[in-house]
Design an enzyme around this catalytic site. Structure first.
Site, PDB file in Angstrom:
ATOM      1  CB  VAL A  61      -0.913  -0.034   1.256  1.00 40.35           C
ATOM      2  CG1 VAL A  61      -1.736   1.243   1.388  1.00 40.35           C
ATOM      3  CG2 VAL A  61      -1.835  -1.240   1.187  1.00 40.35           C
ATOM      4  N   GLY A  97       0.277   1.305  -7.409  1.00 38.24           N
ATOM      5  CA  GLY A  97      -1.118   1.352  -7.850  1.00 38.24           C
ATOM      6  C   GLY A  97      -2.063   0.476  -7.040  1.00 38.24           C
ATOM      7  CB  SER A  98      -2.077  -0.859  -3.562  1.00 40.16           C
ATOM      8  OG  SER A  98      -2.121   0.356  -2.862  1.00 40.16           O
ATOM      9  CB  ALA A 158      -5.787   2.175  -9.437  1.00 37.29           C
ATOM     10  CG  ASP A 176      -1.967   5.039 -10.478  1.00 38.09           C
ATOM     11  OD1 ASP A 176      -1.101   5.472 -11.250  1.00 38.09           O
ATOM     12  OD2 ASP A 176      -1.798   4.922  -9.249  1.00 38.09           O
TER      13      ASP A 176
HETATM   14  O1  PMV Z   1      -0.225   6.085  -7.476  1.00 37.76           O
HETATM   15  P1  PMV Z   1       1.176   6.544  -7.658  1.00 37.76           P
HETATM   16  O2  PMV Z   1       1.861   6.852  -6.374  1.00 37.76           O
HETATM   17  O3  PMV Z   1       1.934   5.684  -8.582  1.00 37.76           O
HETATM   18  O4  PMV Z   1       1.145   7.986  -8.357  1.00 37.76           O
HETATM   19  C1  PMV Z   1       0.368   8.303  -9.435  1.00 37.76           C
HETATM   20  C2  PMV Z   1       1.033   9.278 -10.328  1.00 37.76           C
HETATM   21  C3  PMV Z   1       0.881  10.760 -10.048  1.00 37.76           C
HETATM   22  O5  PMV Z   1       1.245  11.390 -11.260  1.00 37.76           O
HETATM   23  C4  PMV Z   1       1.829  11.186  -8.942  1.00 37.76           C
HETATM   24  C5  PMV Z   1      -0.533  11.157  -9.673  1.00 37.76           C
HETATM   25  C6  PMV Z   1      -1.526  11.006 -10.809  1.00 37.76           C
HETATM   26  O6  PMV Z   1      -2.722  10.980 -10.495  1.00 37.76           O
HETATM   27  O7  PMV Z   1      -1.162  10.948 -11.977  1.00 37.76           O
END
Ligand code: PMV
Length: 315
Positions: A102, A107-108, A110, A152
């Site tokens: 997490v 992407g946990s 999503a 994501d």
């Molecule tokens: O869920 P993560 O931590 O891989 O981040 C998503 C990528 C960001 O660009 C930081 C946020 C987004 O919504 O695109």
């Protein structure tokens, strides 16, 4: 009625995180070695409408009707009930399992949303198409991220490498010469909503400086796509390091991420960068040919709590 399960992979962002929230392109790919699974089983002795949600991995168990409107797990179930116009579903238990750490940029959130929407809609006899799964998962991402770009949920729903531009139709592309990446975890949980929120504050305070950084990221992402489509992964390494430097300027790196990026380069990686929200979570490193396992071991030695090798495109 047999139990119904659905799984969704994790993901990494190869290039363009954060700038993607401001309209720049980003490249992301699914990671099949980690996944979230949702399993729905009918409870024949419980009253109709009673939905119990269990996520033993995080010590969570609750009835749907006890969860607030903004609880991500409750939202995922309710979004399916609303979409399918089912006010009182058959009594059931939804179990969530998987191995995506997490708050680590894989992407946990999503993946869990996509798995729940798929399993629950199938349980109700109307499996939703990818486009709708993606749209519902995006609404739930808003709880996780505040102002998500949608990258994501998109890469996880379609489970293919994507070139993503916020609001534009989904573009997948062919990787000319398959390669491998090492994904290494700092072990530091870092909620994406915090780093996304901090970047927003910086952007509001210094719009021109931040817009210039985002544009540099955009140019680099477009080049990375060309490189992946035409061959020569070596140039990708340099692009990854340049992207990491721009992410540092956005204040989303951390001493631990910087140290592991440096350790990767010292161990012979062609490039490395943080991946996802930053401040903790994961980084990715591009090994020289045949060196993926050695690089993963070097990163564990340098303090990564986990390092796995993933092929691109996914096999
Ligand atoms: O869920 P993560 O931590 O891989 O981040 C998503 C990528 C960001 O660009 C930081 C946020 C987004 O919504 O695109």
């Amino acid at each position: 009625m047999p139990a119904i399960s659905a799984t969704a992979p994790g993901k990494i962002i190869l290039f363009g995180e954060h700038a993607v929230v401001y309209g720049q392109p980003a490249i992301a790919a699914p990671v099949g070695q980690v996944f979230a699974r949702a399993t729905v089983s009918a409870e024949i002795h419980a009253p109709a409408g009673q939905v119990t949600i269990q996520a033993p991995g995080i010590g969570f168990a609750a009835r749907l009707d006890s969860l607030s409107d903004t609880h991500p797990l409750g939202m995922a179930v309710r979004s399916v009930l609303d979409t399918l116009h089912v006010p009182r579903p058959p009594a059931c238990t939804l179990r969530i399992s998987g191995n995506i750490p997490v708050a680590s940029g894989l992407g946990s959130g999503a993946a869990v949303s996509v798995a729940i929407v798929r399993a629950f809609s199938a349980f109700l006899g109307h499996p939703l198409p990818d486009e709708q799964v993606n749209a519902l998962a995006y609404e739930i991402e808003k709880i996780h991220h505040g102002t998500p770009s949608g990258i994501d949920n998109t890469v996880i729903t379609y489970a293919r490498p994507v070139y993503f531009v916020r609001g534009a139709p989904i573009e997948t592309f062919l990787v000319r010469q398959p390669f491998e990446l090492v994904i290494a975890d700092t072990g530091i949980a870092s909620p994406t909503s915090l780093s996304v929120g901090d970047v927003r504050k910086l952007w509001l305070a210094e719009p021109e400086r931040m817009a210039a950084l985002f544009e540099q990221v955009g140019a680099l992402v477009r080049r990375a796509r060309q490189v992946m489509e035409t061959g020569d992964p070596a140039e990708l390494g340099a692009l990854m390091l340049a992207n990491h430097t721009l992410l540092q300027a956005m204040t989303v790196s951390s001493p631990e991420l910087d140290a592991l990026v440096q350790a990767a380069v010292t161990a012979g990686a062609l490039g490395a960068k943080l991946s996802g929200g930053g401040r903790g979570g994961n980084l990715i490193a591009l090994p020289a040919a045949g060196q993926a396992e050695n690089l993963a071991e070097a990163l564990r030695q340098a303090g990564a709590v986990r390092a796995l090798v993933t092929p691109l495109p996914p096999r």
